[in-house]
Design an enzyme around this catalytic site. Structure first.
Site, short mmCIF file in Angstrom:
data_model
loop_
_atom_site.label_atom_id
_atom_site.label_comp_id
_atom_site.label_asym_id
_atom_site.label_seq_id
_atom_site.Cartn_x
_atom_site.Cartn_y
_atom_site.Cartn_z
N GLU A 53 0.93 -1.20 -0.01
CA GLU A 53 0.04 -0.13 0.15
C GLU A 53 0.90 1.22 -0.10
OE1 GLU A 53 -0.62 -2.45 1.89
OE2 GLU A 53 -2.51 -3.43 1.75
N PHE A 115 -10.13 -7.88 14.37
CA PHE A 115 -9.03 -8.16 13.44
C PHE A 115 -8.80 -6.79 12.25
CE2 PHE A 115 -7.87 -10.03 9.18
CZ PHE A 115 -6.66 -10.59 9.55
N GLN A 116 -7.78 -6.45 12.25
CA GLN A 116 -7.50 -5.43 11.22
C GLN A 116 -8.04 -4.10 11.73
OE1 GLN A 116 -7.62 -7.11 7.07
NE2 GLN A 116 -5.36 -7.76 7.55
N LYS A 165 -17.02 -0.80 6.94
CA LYS A 165 -17.75 -1.88 6.02
C LYS A 165 -19.12 -1.58 5.95
CE LYS A 165 -17.01 -6.77 4.80
NZ LYS A 165 -16.46 -7.87 5.38
#
Lengths: 568, 187
Positions: A53, A115-116, A165
């Site tokens: 990235e 997570f993340q 999300k």
């Protein structure tokens, strides 16, 4: 109007409204809904998959610098987002318009250390012009509209939009906003007050030893022609900052090249001795000025910048001028009187003839040294008719010294943050934005390896980028500091390098190693005559250093000069 | 370089009431190495606009940097250094002081002299509330320290320019928001 659009669709449609043609990114869990919506819009927006990235952020930056348009990168949450940070900081320091879009964990998981998850809004705050965390789809269209508006207006810079999300999956009726509502943001292109222009004109008209210092802001305002008119009308010599290289042709008789830590000696002498300095679109940072208190001690400094926070940030300014470079120059031009300045230009010409770049070229007769490569490249590209993207270090300084840039935006380099690994990905972005341009990467052997995997992106996109590695087996500029300040104790600077030509071949990119001076031009021609990318590994003399050099924190008057040429 | 003179400045900033805005402001202070003595923030008279008062110490260059860098934050609508203007500046403190039968009377006298008030009493302590300029708060605290301060909280200073807003020195959030002229940009 009545059709519902998902957050992902809204993102792509907003990008299309903003004229975005290419997005650099790498998908992951929390940005997947948006990637899944891309197939509907694949025709107007091309997605470039990167290998890391950081590369995506540099590509967006290179695209923006090469085209003047906003560059866009995309990443997932957590490590995807944090990997962008170096690229955002690079863009922020050099005022590059970039919009970064990141996925974030769903709203219900925010703050749960799932997570993340990483708080990229907080992390990116000091390295972005502005940023957003969007947790409600109703805020999404305005945030995207504002992000592009903020990135490209005023003093440009990167803007990050972090989108959960669930927002990407949610849907609503979508209309792209026509206006922004930002009561605290006033990016108007200002013409300075008439009284200020009068004062600037008077200072310039009365000056005996005037100098112009031009920065990147001149190119951002598209004011190169007016800058040249001002210089020529009053015969004022023009120095540039490193990022200002190309705003004024380096081959012009009034060009002083660029000043500062590794600037030409005659340029630094002119900056130190001038009585009026007209600095425009340059932020006058420490690499240009040396020790602030010793810079241009005899000068009344006029500082033109559209960012009020730059006024007096580093130096004591006689006449601060908050304004747009183009509008300021246009207002100023009629009031500036023709002038000759024969004594001053004569003095500069004397300094120039004393020790200039010819010396090092004349001196190192047998060995392959980087300055020679730079000059040959300049000749081979029809005297610089190409764009060069440099990395950071010795080669970056040599390129700027020995390659005469005559067109705006023809040198892309990380000047402020000094980000090694910038060159290759930035060149990929630049080439995507300007497919017809001859694009050269010049990188050191250390920096090149930091983002070397983007060679796969070069091949994936079939870009004809030419790569010149200046390979001296060291982190060269750090080694130079060890030479000068640490008694030649080379701790952590010798490099264990791969065979770069074999590396290139592994990616399907042809290459050639060059060890002799007499092969340089031919090798460059071979790269140019090869369709597609080509890698040149210039194995240069190991211990050549960059001069002139000003020690950090010292006055520009105390330069370590180049050696004199051997008299024939 | 000119000789530097450091002074305290009282600065008012009007901020859009958006998530993270205080983080942006304090992050800027720390990143730019600004020396902030006190900071308070709360609602203004206009919905959606918060009003922050802070006191910063520095020379002219420092203060100019504080103001211009803060003003660059997108969510900062307006900023004004009111140090040179006639202002009302106040700070509030709550001070819990240990008391006994012997000392309570003396402490009550001090409270009265300082136009402070007692807002809570029990057998062994008092909570004193004072709203005053900073130096008077300091002075009362110094005296009360002799009796044993058990707990203390101070708000930091808030400031307002004297006189009607209609006479030119308008620092109302409404005026400030309207003059922001970022509204309705065609972009």
């Amino acid at each position: 109007m009545s059709e519902l659009k998902t957050g992902g669709q809204i993102i792509w449609e907003s990008l299309i409204h903003e004229g975005v043609e290419v997005v650099f990114g790498l998908p992951g869990g929390t940005i997947l809904p948006t990637y899944d919506d891309l197939y509907k819009y694949n025709y107007p927006v091309h997605h470039v998959l990167v290998t890391h990235e950081q590369g995506a952020a540099h590509m967006a930056d290179g695209y923006a610098r090469a085209t003047g348009r906003v560059g866009v990168c995309m990443a997932t949450s957590g490590p995807g987002a944090t990997n962008l940070v170096t690229g955002l900081a690079t863009a922020f320091m050099d005022s590059t318009p970039v919009v970064a879009i990141t996925g974030q964990v769903p709203k219900t998981l925010l703050g749960r250390d799932g997570f993340q998850e990483a708080d990229i809004r907080a992390i990116s705050m000091p390295v972005t012009k502005h940023n957003y965390l969007i947790t409600d789809i109703r805020d999404l269209p305005a945030a995207l509209k504002e992000a592009f508006y903020i990135a490209r207006t005023g003093r440009p810079g990167p803007v990050l939009v972090d989108i959960t999300k669930c927002v990407q999956q949610d849907s609503m009726e979508f209309t792209y906003p026509a206006t922004v509502n930002l009561p605290g943001y006033r990016p108007n292109r200002l013409t300075p007050d008439a009284a200020v222009i009068d004062r600037v004109a008077r200072l310039l008209n009365e000056a005996q030893r005037p100098v112009i210092v031009a920065g990147q802001g001149v190119s951002m305002a598209k004011a190169e022609v007016e800058l040249r008119q001002l210089a020529e009308k009053a015969n004022i010599p023009v120095a540039t900052s490193l990022l200002g290289v190309g705003t004024f042709p380096a081959t012009h008789p009034l060009s002083l090249s660029w000043g500062g830590m590794h600037g030409e000696a005659y340029c630094n002498y002119a900056l130190q001795e001038c009585d009026v300095m007209f600095a425009i679109g340059a932020r006058l940072d420490d690499r240009l000025t040396g020790a602030f208190s010793t810079f241009a001690p005899k000068a009344r400094i006029i500082h033109v910048d559209l960012d009020p926070a730059e006024m007096g940030k580093n130096l004591t300014i006689d006449t601060p001028v908050v304004g747009d470079a183009l509008l300021t120059l246009r207002a100023l031009l009629p009031q500036v009187e023709p002038n000759e300045h024969p004594a001053w230009l004569g003095q500069i010409s004397e300094w120039r003839s004393d020790t200039t770049e010819r010396d090092i070229l004349a001196q190192e007769t047998d060995e392959l040294v980087a300055p020679y490569v730079m000059r040959q490249l300049w000749h081979a590209t029809n005297q610089g008719d190409c764009t060069v993207v440099t990395d950071v270090g010795q080669h970056q300084m040599w390129e700027a010294q020995y390659f005469y840039h005559t067109k705006p935006r023809s040198l892309l380099t990380s000047g402020g943050l000094g980000t090694m690994g910038y060159a290759l990905p930035a060149a990929i972005g630049a080439q995507m934005g300007r497919p017809q341009e001859e694009m050269w990467v010049i990188a050191g052997d250390g920096g090149f390896q930091m983002t070397m995997p983007e060679l796969s992106t070069v091949m994936q996109e079939r870009l004809p980028i030419k790569i010149a590695i200046i390979n001296n087996g060291y982190l060269g500029m750090v080694r130079q500091w060890q030479d000068v300040f640490y008694n030649k104790r080379y701790v952590g600077t010798p490099l264990f390098n791969p065979d770069f030509v074999k590396v290139a071949e592994a990616y399907g990119i042809p290459g050639r190693a060059v060890t002799r001076k007499e092969d340089v031009f031919d090798a460059i021609r071979q790269a140019q005559n090869t369709a597609g990318p080509f890698l040149l590994d210039f194995q240069v003399e190991e211990f050549t250093n960059v001069y002139p050099m000003v020690a950090p924190g010292k006055s520009n008057a105390d330069m370590i000069r180049r050696g004199r040429p051997v008299e024939n | 370089m000119t000789a530097t003179q450091t002074k305290s400045h009282t600065i008012i900033a009007w901020l859009e009431d958006k998530p993270g805005v205080l983080n942006r402001v304090t992050g800027l202070f720390s990143r730019r190495n600004f020396n902030i003595e006190s900071l308070t923030v709360g609602h203004s008279e206009v919905k959606g606009i918060s009003r922050m008062t802070f006191v910063a110490r520095g020379d002219e260059r420092d203060l100019q940097q504080v103001e211009t860098q803060l003003d660059k934050l997108i969510n900062v609508v307006h900023i004004a250094d009111v140090s040179q203007e006639p202002t009302v500046v106040r700070e509030m403190a709550l001070i819990k002081v240990a008391t006994s039968g012997q000392t309570r009377g003396e402490i009550m006298q001090l409270v009265s002299i300082y136009h402070a008030s007692v807002v809570d009493v029990d057998m062994t302590s008092l909570i004193i509330q004072i709203v005053a300029p900073e130096d008077r708060v300091d002075s009362l605290i110094k005296l009360l320290d002799n009796y044993g301060i058990e707990e203390m909280v101070r708000t930091g200073q808030v400031a307002m320019v004297r006189g009607s807003s209609r006479h030119g020195h308008s620092h109302s959030a409404a005026t400030v928001a309207a003059n922001g002229n970022g509204n309705g940009h065609h972009a």
